[in-house]
Design a protein around this motif. Sequence first.
Motif, PDB file in Angstrom:
ATOM      1  N   ALA A   1       0.819  -1.217   0.000  1.00  0.00           N
ATOM      2  CA  ALA A   1       0.000   0.000   0.000  1.00  0.00           C
ATOM      3  C   ALA A   1       0.853   1.267   0.000  1.00  0.00           C
ATOM      4  N   ARG A   2       2.117   1.134   0.377  1.00  0.00           N
ATOM      5  CA  ARG A   2       2.985   2.310   0.461  1.00  0.00           C
ATOM      6  C   ARG A   2       4.049   2.346  -0.624  1.00  0.00           C
ATOM      7  N   VAL A   3       4.028   1.363  -1.519  1.00  0.00           N
ATOM      8  CA  VAL A   3       5.039   1.288  -2.578  1.00  0.00           C
ATOM      9  C   VAL A   3       4.720   2.306  -3.668  1.00  0.00           C
TER      10      VAL A   3
END
Length: 99
Positions: free
Chosen positions: A59-61
Amino acid sequence: MTHCTPAVLHFHPTLPVQLTCDAPHTSSDGGALLLRLMDERLGLTQKLAACIPDARDPARVVHSRLEQVRQRVYQMALGYEDCNDAHALRRAPPPRGAR
């Protein structure tokens, strides 16, 4: 003066890339297009990226492992050995006529 024959590359799915040697202010980094073409055909960076574990939270890539590997490999191939060169290169002005 070196003679240059215009060429067209067909590695983009819908748009041809036209190469000419008539611009007075061009970058020597144009070879990156050819490097990318060969890399896509051979799948070298894709295979290398698949060997590097990625334990990041999806989700943070922002950039995939493949994008990171390509950036680093292409940067070194173009003579930018230091990782911090990418920071300076992103602020470099685009060549004339580029979007």
